[in-house]
Scaffold this motif. Structure first.
Motif, PDB file in Angstrom:
ATOM      1  N   HIS A   1      -7.456  -5.323   3.861  1.00 38.68           N
ATOM      2  CA  HIS A   1      -8.268  -4.770   4.951  1.00 38.68           C
ATOM      3  C   HIS A   1      -9.756  -4.902   4.629  1.00 38.68           C
ATOM      4  N   VAL A   2     -10.112  -4.589   3.376  1.00 33.86           N
ATOM      5  CA  VAL A   2     -11.514  -4.712   2.972  1.00 33.86           C
ATOM      6  C   VAL A   2     -11.978  -6.164   3.095  1.00 33.86           C
ATOM      7  N   ALA A   3     -11.090  -7.090   2.760  1.00 37.26           N
ATOM      8  CA  ALA A   3     -11.465  -8.508   2.749  1.00 37.26           C
ATOM      9  C   ALA A   3     -11.696  -9.063   4.151  1.00 37.26           C
ATOM     10  N   VAL A   4     -10.904  -8.593   5.122  1.00 34.22           N
ATOM     11  CA  VAL A   4     -11.023  -9.157   6.473  1.00 34.22           C
ATOM     12  C   VAL A   4     -12.464  -9.024   6.977  1.00 34.22           C
TER      13      VAL A   4
ATOM     14  N   GLY B   1      -9.428  -2.708  10.581  1.00 33.13           N
ATOM     15  CA  GLY B   1      -8.571  -1.661  10.052  1.00 33.13           C
ATOM     16  C   GLY B   1      -9.390  -0.626   9.296  1.00 33.13           C
ATOM     17  N   LEU B   2     -10.429  -1.062   8.613  1.00 30.19           N
ATOM     18  CA  LEU B   2     -11.321  -0.144   7.888  1.00 30.19           C
ATOM     19  C   LEU B   2     -11.830   0.970   8.787  1.00 30.19           C
ATOM     20  N   ASP B   3     -12.121   0.620  10.053  1.00 31.08           N
ATOM     21  CA  ASP B   3     -12.672   1.610  10.972  1.00 31.08           C
ATOM     22  C   ASP B   3     -11.580   2.349  11.737  1.00 31.08           C
ATOM     23  N   ILE B   4     -10.576   1.598  12.196  1.00 32.02           N
ATOM     24  CA  ILE B   4      -9.502   2.228  12.967  1.00 32.02           C
ATOM     25  C   ILE B   4      -8.831   3.324  12.142  1.00 32.02           C
TER      26      ILE B   4
ATOM     27  N   PRO C   1     -14.661   6.198   4.015  1.00 32.82           N
ATOM     28  CA  PRO C   1     -15.010   7.333   3.144  1.00 32.82           C
ATOM     29  C   PRO C   1     -14.140   7.388   1.881  1.00 32.82           C
ATOM     30  N   LYS C   2     -12.848   7.112   2.026  1.00 35.21           N
ATOM     31  CA  LYS C   2     -11.956   7.196   0.864  1.00 35.21           C
ATOM     32  C   LYS C   2     -12.258   6.070  -0.143  1.00 35.21           C
ATOM     33  N   LEU C   3     -12.539   4.877   0.377  1.00 37.42           N
ATOM     34  CA  LEU C   3     -12.911   3.770  -0.510  1.00 37.42           C
ATOM     35  C   LEU C   3     -14.188   4.116  -1.267  1.00 37.42           C
TER      36      LEU C   3
END
Lengths: 234, 234, 234, 234, 234, 234
Positions: E70-73, F207-210, F215-217
């Motif tokens: 997800h981070v990579a996308v 996905g990072l936003d959805i 914050p957790k990362l």
């Protein structure tokens, strides 16, 4: 070849040839045969330092069924080695302490089996050497016929009944009975050469020089550089 | 990178750093590096208790061809470790007693090879440690060029010539030469912490409490029940 | 079954039953259970001669995450054996010397883990027996919940918390707690029979005769020939 | 057997026998031979629906070296199938589009190789069937002698030059040339029987009844219960 | 290298170079690079005929944890290919339809993952090409940091962010960005030569003659015999 | 549990529940069950696009012996799926066209077998879906009793007779009969959520936003850098 066949009389190599091959070791014999005769390396001894040399009594068995090994023991003579091939890949514990007790009573020197083995603590205590593809307590049935002393393919090598089997920590080699004497001579010659080579290598001489490899490496284009950066500039 | 290249001069980490890393053990160093640097666990020592630390002399070889190992021995200095990568998965016995004799004569401390090894009884008697993916008597040819002291990927890990190799019963770790001192410091710090932790665990204290895990487990929703039936009712 | 569950109270078989099963050995118990209860043979002991019998404390863990083992140690009583299943095939070193120190402090007798193990030199020195699918220094995280003392499938065998685990050089067998006494009786009976059979086999009697196999072999059509040529003429 | 040998004249089975065997399929032929002659199932066709029948031209090659396949093509006649054994487990792409083009030009019908294959998109477009243990782009050298038309063990099966090879989606079977006619007759008989059996099964009749299995199952002690609880009470 | 690092700006090869490399195919590029750069053949496309060329965005992930993908996308640009390495062997389904939908929305051309993949029916319908080591529905967690766009070893090959990835039915090759143009030229030259060779082979000419192999085979001692019996007499 | 047992009456989930689960797909159901119930990914469908949902009729068989499948067919009702576990790892072709013809005649929808399968061309033509660990023509015997409709462990998953089996290109999931309705509801809820997520991802949202991952990362320490050199300076 039909299954359900037991051959009672098999030719065997002379005892002294078998003993002498046993002293050569698997790697030397394999080389002396022109790099042939090895079983695949997934067969491993159940304890370190196991060694064995003898005449093959071959068994073709069904996976998970050790009945034919019982049939084979009756055909064994002192100095024989049981070689068990299975019709499909299998790791069940087809051989254990009781069968080993029976085998020892008939003079069998060891077992090579393309399947599993169990009771390895007891077998180790007995010093009965086994080369197997797995150690597994999984029990087997006695339900289906196979054959004894027919040609088999065991762990990728063809074995005829009466072939000489030599096994040690490096694996298992099959010496065709008819060429046992010739292979022994070649093995002994190789060992003599290796003694000389070992002494030279031990003194610091390089294989590159002993075997005169430099001209051939040079001809093929091997290039020496001081540093990786220098190589990259080429 | 072309093949057929030999690099003669490689940088090495200081001897005392290498020795000290050797005393830390593979698992500790791997953790101290941020859980990096490990080769895959299919490489196993040929005898129990094998330990080794040294500077990598790297070899890239063709499957079933050990010619480049002979070339590499000439480039070895006392304290080096041979690291042999192969261009394709292979289990042939590319290294045995004669090459080990030569390696020992040049001060090599051990071998890590992503292929097979043979003469393991002799190598064990010599206490020459080898980590390999197989034990196999299968002989090899000397026909195709590879390279020496170029970067290689061996058992999933990248190795540069001169990196520090530490190997023991748990596997093999590659420490980049430039960070050897830093990794040593981190490893020593970790060992000191583990000594304290070991004493507390030995007295019966729980990791749950020493590491204060309970609040995080609770936050993630771990639930305790007296019986499985009670859990099912939830 | 949801994850994130810890069961605190589990039933255990009587101590004397567990001890007595431990003396029977894995192969005998497996046979006495009607050839059931074995884990797959890819789980191997980290040192030769390892033996262990105890009550299962089960763990279900995420690959590469050993957090739940810490949670499980708190649930262990003297005489227990940790049985760790992982939700996917994994070889990471999920257990090492520190966790073993903690386990020993709580009376744990051994570990069966469908993943990797590390610090095997230290574990061997401690004589803490571990059966694992790999030896790997690869470190693990503590990030994801699993469960403790729920039913798990470990190396192909179902294990309930409190089942009796017996492990030795031949592998691992799971005896359902409720049938432990019955299995012990059957195992003892089998051992008594095997003592008699061993004596007869040792004297040279054949399994073929002791077990009266000849009529059944004959009925199925097993044929004896003197030579392979003779067989071919059939 | 020394390596470096090429045999030019090999016996072949009659064309019509080979064609007819090709129509029987691998499973039927294997059964008709008494469940013999199969190669191991790790050899798989590169595309679905591939079928092939022909006379074996055998090759023994070094891992990662496809030189001997070039030598073998010269010995091929229309209707032949190349069968390549390798002296050690290897997945390199020893065969691709160019060699296939050459093979097709000499009438070769397909390839069975205990190693890797590449250019599979092109081979599929050409409908040149290959059974291999891997698909790999890894290139190979031309450095070491092997042999052509000597007996080989390929994927666990012995193959003599001139044996009939039949391959389809189910695998590969080797029919010894001398028994090709006999095997064909047995295969045809089996197919006829299966046609009848298929019709009966299709109508809902059970194998239990068609093959009269019930008395034997009963004699061995098979027990029927209405529920698992009822079985547990026994 | 610490984990928990994301690199935002990576160099990429020119688009036209990448497109042109994509037309060369994996086997040709691998040969043109001097037989280097291939990933191991256990990575396979999820559907036949998949092809892909693009710039590598690299991911280092924990087994069973797809968080970093997800981070990579977010770091991907149109024309990129995701390359996911995992710190330990794992087959979990770390990528499926939802992530593919997200990847497609950001212009990603395909995925190479040293782990498992799921939703393959949907991915095939979308024609989103994936090369993976397994197909598995096993779900993953989002719990542990890894890194994005750091150098990784994926299926035995080193990959730097921005390297050119070319993948097809034969596997995956990694072209270092800096040498992309040079490799393209060598690949085109090779294809031109192969066109000529293909035409000659198609007309029946032998590789033995086109490549003038006979003198070298002769020099190494290759011997031709009419029959195997004749060879045996030597 | 003794072998040699056949259970005749098994509970089954409601037809409409089974049909509805079949429309959810394996990955969704597995997630809805809390990431449980999957068989190991080495079981693969014999043709692409195979899908199947039904009630499990379980078989426990001996390796290389398909007798119990014949016994099981008699216990099958329309809508059932045969699930065959084997007491040891085995790849023999225990199921083929004739058994499939019989199964189809009794309304069986498919087969899941932890062993091999043969006649795959015919099975594909019949569209009879099979998930197996191998394709092999190797024939089997009918010699040893097993059991039908007892609990089995198949490819790492426990299966009770009457459990719902759903299988597709992603693998096989086992839904305990008692929780089938609850799992269906959870699967449907999950699919509804995924529809929404798919639409947002398709529009380019991350996905990072959805999932609000940033914050957790950040809390765990994920760091962004423009270049790898900048990261190295930290």
């Amino acid at each position: 070849m039909k299954t359900g066949i037991v051959i009672r009389k098999i030719p065997r190599a002379p005892k002294e040839t078998i003993e002498a091959l046993g002293r050569c070791g698997v790697a030397t014999i394999h080389e002396a045969m022109g790099r042939a005769g090895l079983m695949k390396p997934y067969l491993r001894p159940i304890y370190g330092g196991a060694v064995c040399a003898g005449s093959a009594v071959t068994v073709l068995a069904q996976p998970g069924d050790n009945w034919m090994i019982h049939v084979a023991v009756e055909q064994c003579q002192p100095g024989d080695v049981l070689v068990v091939a299975v019709t499909a890949d299998n790791t069940d514990g087809m051989f254990g302490e009781l069968l080993a007790t029976s085998a020892v009573a008939h003079g069998v020197r060891g077992l090579v089996i393309d399947a599993g083995c169990r009771d390895v603590a007891a077998l180790t205590a007995m010093r009965f050497p086994v080369w197997s593809r797995a150690i597994s307590a999984r029990g087997t049935v006695k339900a289906t016929l196979g054959s004894v002393n027919v040609p088999v393919v065991c762990a990728g090598a063809e074995v005829q009944a009466g072939d000489v089997i030599v096994a040690d920590d490096d694996g298992i080699v099959v010496v065709p009975r008819a060429s046992a004497a010739e292979v022994l001579a070649a093995s002994n010659a190789r060992m003599a050469k290796e003694d000389i080579k070992r002494a030279r290598l031990s003194s610091g001489e390089l294989g590159l020089d002993i075997e005169n490899m430099r001209p051939k490496l040079d001809a093929l284009g091997l290039k020496y550089f001081d540093t990786i950066e220098e190589a990259g500039r080429q």
